[in-house]
Design an enzyme around this catalytic site. Structure first.
Site, PDB file in Angstrom:
ATOM      1  N   SER A 255     -34.005  25.158  17.807  1.00  0.00           N
ATOM      2  CA  SER A 255     -33.440  25.089  19.170  1.00  0.00           C
ATOM      3  C   SER A 255     -34.313  24.226  20.076  1.00  0.00           C
ATOM      4  O   SER A 255     -33.813  23.426  20.877  1.00  0.00           O
ATOM      5  CB  SER A 255     -33.340  26.499  19.770  1.00  0.00           C
ATOM      6  OG  SER A 255     -32.442  27.274  19.040  1.00  0.00           O
TER       7      SER A 255
ATOM      8  N   ARG B 141     -28.344  29.859   6.685  1.00  0.00           N
ATOM      9  CA  ARG B 141     -28.955  31.202   6.813  1.00  0.00           C
ATOM     10  C   ARG B 141     -28.473  32.142   5.704  1.00  0.00           C
ATOM     11  O   ARG B 141     -29.216  33.013   5.252  1.00  0.00           O
ATOM     12  CB  ARG B 141     -28.700  31.788   8.196  1.00  0.00           C
ATOM     13  CG  ARG B 141     -29.223  30.883   9.292  1.00  0.00           C
ATOM     14  CD  ARG B 141     -29.808  31.562  10.486  1.00  0.00           C
ATOM     15  NE  ARG B 141     -30.096  30.554  11.499  1.00  0.00           N
ATOM     16  CZ  ARG B 141     -31.250  29.900  11.608  1.00  0.00           C
ATOM     17  NH1 ARG B 141     -32.239  30.145  10.770  1.00  0.00           N
ATOM     18  NH2 ARG B 141     -31.423  28.991  12.556  1.00  0.00           N
TER      19      ARG B 141
ATOM     20  N   GLN C  75     -25.912  28.318  24.063  1.00  0.00           N
ATOM     21  CA  GLN C  75     -25.326  26.974  23.977  1.00  0.00           C
ATOM     22  C   GLN C  75     -24.407  26.714  25.162  1.00  0.00           C
ATOM     23  O   GLN C  75     -24.415  25.621  25.733  1.00  0.00           O
ATOM     24  CB  GLN C  75     -24.570  26.811  22.661  1.00  0.00           C
ATOM     25  CG  GLN C  75     -25.519  26.789  21.464  1.00  0.00           C
ATOM     26  CD  GLN C  75     -24.829  26.687  20.124  1.00  0.00           C
ATOM     27  OE1 GLN C  75     -23.595  26.706  20.057  1.00  0.00           O
ATOM     28  NE2 GLN C  75     -25.601  26.600  19.065  1.00  0.00           N
TER      29      GLN C  75
ATOM     30  N   SER D  92     -24.128  33.390  25.272  1.00  0.00           N
ATOM     31  CA  SER D  92     -24.361  32.193  24.462  1.00  0.00           C
ATOM     32  C   SER D  92     -25.298  31.218  25.166  1.00  0.00           C
ATOM     33  O   SER D  92     -24.993  30.707  26.248  1.00  0.00           O
ATOM     34  CB  SER D  92     -23.025  31.493  24.168  1.00  0.00           C
ATOM     35  OG  SER D  92     -23.267  30.174  23.726  1.00  0.00           O
TER      36      SER D  92
ATOM     37  N   ARG E  65     -15.268  25.836  14.485  1.00  0.00           N
ATOM     38  CA  ARG E  65     -15.991  26.583  15.535  1.00  0.00           C
ATOM     39  C   ARG E  65     -15.425  26.260  16.923  1.00  0.00           C
ATOM     40  O   ARG E  65     -15.136  25.114  17.233  1.00  0.00           O
ATOM     41  CB  ARG E  65     -17.490  26.280  15.440  1.00  0.00           C
ATOM     42  CG  ARG E  65     -18.055  26.792  14.121  1.00  0.00           C
ATOM     43  CD  ARG E  65     -19.529  26.485  13.954  1.00  0.00           C
ATOM     44  NE  ARG E  65     -20.365  27.240  14.871  1.00  0.00           N
ATOM     45  CZ  ARG E  65     -21.681  27.088  14.951  1.00  0.00           C
ATOM     46  NH1 ARG E  65     -22.296  26.213  14.174  1.00  0.00           N
ATOM     47  NH2 ARG E  65     -22.379  27.816  15.802  1.00  0.00           N
TER      48      ARG E  65
ATOM     49  N   ASP F 270     -29.260  35.142  14.981  1.00  0.00           N
ATOM     50  CA  ASP F 270     -29.338  34.358  13.736  1.00  0.00           C
ATOM     51  C   ASP F 270     -30.083  35.100  12.626  1.00  0.00           C
ATOM     52  O   ASP F 270     -30.090  34.655  11.475  1.00  0.00           O
ATOM     53  CB  ASP F 270     -29.993  32.996  14.001  1.00  0.00           C
ATOM     54  CG  ASP F 270     -29.159  32.164  14.966  1.00  0.00           C
ATOM     55  OD1 ASP F 270     -27.945  32.411  15.079  1.00  0.00           O
ATOM     56  OD2 ASP F 270     -29.731  31.277  15.631  1.00  0.00           O
TER      57      ASP F 270
HETATM   58  O1  SPQ Z   1     -26.599  25.032  16.171  1.00  0.00           O
HETATM   59  P1  SPQ Z   1     -25.832  26.087  15.455  1.00  0.00           P
HETATM   60  O2  SPQ Z   1     -25.097  25.517  14.300  1.00  0.00           O
HETATM   61  O3  SPQ Z   1     -24.926  26.880  16.357  1.00  0.00           O
HETATM   62  O4  SPQ Z   1     -26.946  27.093  14.864  1.00  0.00           O
HETATM   63  C1  SPQ Z   1     -27.158  28.521  14.897  1.00  0.00           C
HETATM   64  C2  SPQ Z   1     -28.037  28.828  13.625  1.00  0.00           C
HETATM   65  O5  SPQ Z   1     -27.841  29.809  12.906  1.00  0.00           O
HETATM   66  O6  SPQ Z   1     -28.975  28.056  13.417  1.00  0.00           O
HETATM   67  C3  SPQ Z   1     -25.903  29.375  14.918  1.00  0.00           C
HETATM   68  F1  SPQ Z   1     -25.099  29.211  13.988  1.00  0.00           F
HETATM   69  O7  SPQ Z   1     -28.018  28.890  15.991  1.00  0.00           O
HETATM   70  C4  SPQ Z   1     -27.594  28.897  17.366  1.00  0.00           C
HETATM   71  C5  SPQ Z   1     -27.653  30.318  17.895  1.00  0.00           C
HETATM   72  O8  SPQ Z   1     -26.837  31.178  17.170  1.00  0.00           O
HETATM   73  C6  SPQ Z   1     -28.561  28.019  18.129  1.00  0.00           C
HETATM   74  C7  SPQ Z   1     -28.554  28.251  19.595  1.00  0.00           C
HETATM   75  C8  SPQ Z   1     -29.220  27.284  20.498  1.00  0.00           C
HETATM   76  O9  SPQ Z   1     -30.076  26.510  20.043  1.00  0.00           O
HETATM   77  O10 SPQ Z   1     -28.908  27.321  21.698  1.00  0.00           O
HETATM   78  C9  SPQ Z   1     -27.988  29.388  20.158  1.00  0.00           C
HETATM   79  C10 SPQ Z   1     -27.254  30.388  19.368  1.00  0.00           C
HETATM   80  O11 SPQ Z   1     -25.867  30.140  19.478  1.00  0.00           O
HETATM   81  P2  SPQ Z   1     -24.997  30.717  20.724  1.00  0.00           P
HETATM   82  O12 SPQ Z   1     -23.581  30.365  20.353  1.00  0.00           O
HETATM   83  O13 SPQ Z   1     -25.232  32.186  20.702  1.00  0.00           O
HETATM   84  O14 SPQ Z   1     -25.440  30.071  21.927  1.00  0.00           O
END
Ligand code: SPQ
Length: 423
Positions: free
Chosen positions: A18, A383, A164, A162, A117, A310
């Site tokens: 991240s 994972r 993200q 989230s 997704r 995760d």
């Molecule tokens: O980047 P990606 O594919 O979504 O990766 C994952 C992972 O397992 O590596 C989730 F599948 O991590 C996300 C995490 O679940 C990374 C992340 C971030 O860097 O902001 C936040 C989390 O997702 P979210 O949807 O909860 O914001």
């Protein structure tokens, strides 16, 4: 993959995924040079690098060192082709926020997993800010087309916890007119907020709200990426599960928004200790020593979930070996990750003999089950692949694991590190 009899040694887990993504993104939109140390050269973060190179940013990579020559947001240039984020949800969602305010058209796509997704969680608030975004099913799925333009600040309550979505809105908010305020239902990882400050930006954070003022300039800096606790989690589990083990994990990121796994391990009765590094770093880190121990089943839910989202696949494996039942609830977000992680975890571990009942928002796992040998697959989810590799260590005659290439998304040297611990 043979069964293991005790793991010992020291591992430096790779840089946090991240934080590595964000270091490149903020370096690309800052003014001046950014140097990143201990960058994660995994497939996902390399997708972020490649997207920004296509947008005209000079980025030089040499293993875990990255140098970014940023020219501010104005330095980004239109790319006529499709920007491919590969398997990376973080890349596409954060870039959607960032590119909503840049004055050109961008098309974003990704792999088969990204195609399933949901992007509407990001599209909806960005449209409220004035963004023009199209995609399949009204902007829900890739390919996504963004026509950047003027944005206005909004007040937004996140419907799902989230990081993200929060980060996409913050990246748009940096370019918007006025103030943008985001309220979370539960705390999610705050690396974006920390990085905005590191790059000289201003952001206000109170209990569950983040506020950012538009029109800020950011300046290039040095970013030292701590090790990824989500990668360390596989070795924390391996050390706990395999009798006779003692593993030292060096330089692991200990940001509170990510350390839910340590709270769970403690409640399950795991034997580990944490030595926090001293020093004035923007992201805390430290070393962790883990030894084999007996575990007990627990219930996991509520605000803890986003702080270990995760890690739930590897926690599910731990639960199969604990005494008593483990209940995971409030984790329906697992269904929209690289795979539906509720079904892939349960489906693959059942092939090895685990007893797991799935629920709409989690799993009920029966502890104390002996895992036997079998053939399993990662389903292209890094994972799930690493969780199954750890499961293989406690299966009598090992397992046959397919689709291991996916592991390079977040941990290219995973098997090298695992082998180095075998006696
Ligand atoms: O980047 P990606 O594919 O979504 O990766 C994952 C992972 O397992 O590596 C989730 F599948 O991590 C996300 C995490 O679940 C990374 C992340 C971030 O860097 O902001 C936040 C989390 O997702 P979210 O949807 O909860 O914001």
């Amino acid at each position: 993959m043979p069964a293991s009899s005790g793991l010992s040694g020291e591992i430096r887990v790779p840089g946090d995924k991240s934080i590595s993504h964000r270091a490149v993104m903020f370096g690309a939109i800052a003014h001046g040079t950014t140097t990143v140390r201990n960058f994660l050269p995994g497939d996902d973060c390399l997708s972020t690098v490649s997207c920004f190179q296509k947008l005209g940013v000079t980025i030089e990579t040499a293993g875990t060192d990255v140098k970014i020559s940023g020219n501010g947001l104005e330095g980004l240039r239109e790319y006529s082709g499709l920007l491919d984020v590969g398997n990376s949800g973080t890349t596409i969602r954060l870039m959607m926020g960032l590119l909503s305010g840049t004055p050109f058209v961008t098309r974003l796509t990704g792999d088969e997993s990204i195609a399933k997704r949901p992007m509407n969680r990001v599209t909806a608030p960005l449209k409220e800010m004035g963004a023009t975004i199209d995609g399949r099913e009204n902007g829900k799925f890739i390919p996504i087309t963004i026509t950047g333009g003027r944005l206005k600040g909004i007040s937004y309550s996140l419907p799902v916890a989230s990081a993200q979505v929060k980060s996409a809105i913050l990246l748009a908010g940096l370019q918007a007119e006025g103030e943008t305020s985001i309220t979370e239902t539960a705390p999610t990882r705050d690396h974006t907020e920390k990085m905005i400050r590191l790059f000289g930006g201003k952001i206000k954070t109170s209990s569950n709200t983040v506020v950012i003022e538009g029109g800020q300039k950011l300046y290039g800096t040095g970013v030292n990426v701590p090790g990824d606790i989500s990668s360390a989690a596989f070795f924390l589990a391996a050390g706990s599960l395999v009798p006779g083990s003692e593993i030292i994990l060096k330089n692991v990121g200990l940001n509170w928004t990510r350390t839910g796994i340590l709270e769970v391990l403690e409640k399950m009765g795991a034997d580990f200790s944490v030595m926090r590094s001293s020093g004035d770093t923007y992201e805390p880190s430290g070393d962790i020593v883990v030894k084999h121990s007996r575990l007990k089943g627990i219930t996991i839910g509520g605000d803890l979930i986003p702080r270990l989202i995760d890690e739930l696949p590897i926690i599910a494996l731990l639960a199969t070996q604990a005494e008593g039942e483990t209940i995971i609830r409030d984790a329906s977000e697992l269904r929209v990750k690289e795979t539906d992680r509720i079904e892939t975890v349960a489906g693959e571990l059942r092939k090895l003999g685990a007893e797991i009942e799935t629920t709409p928002d989690g799993m009920i796992i029966t502890g104390g089950t002996k895992l036997g040998n079998g053939t399993v697959t990662s389903h292209g989810d890094h994972r799930i692949g690493m969780m199954l590799a750890v499961a293989g260590l406690i299966c009598k005659s090992g397992i046959e694991l397919h689709d291991t290439e996916a592991i390079a998304v977040s941990y290219p040297d995973f098997f090298i590190h695992l082998d180095s611990l075998k006696k």
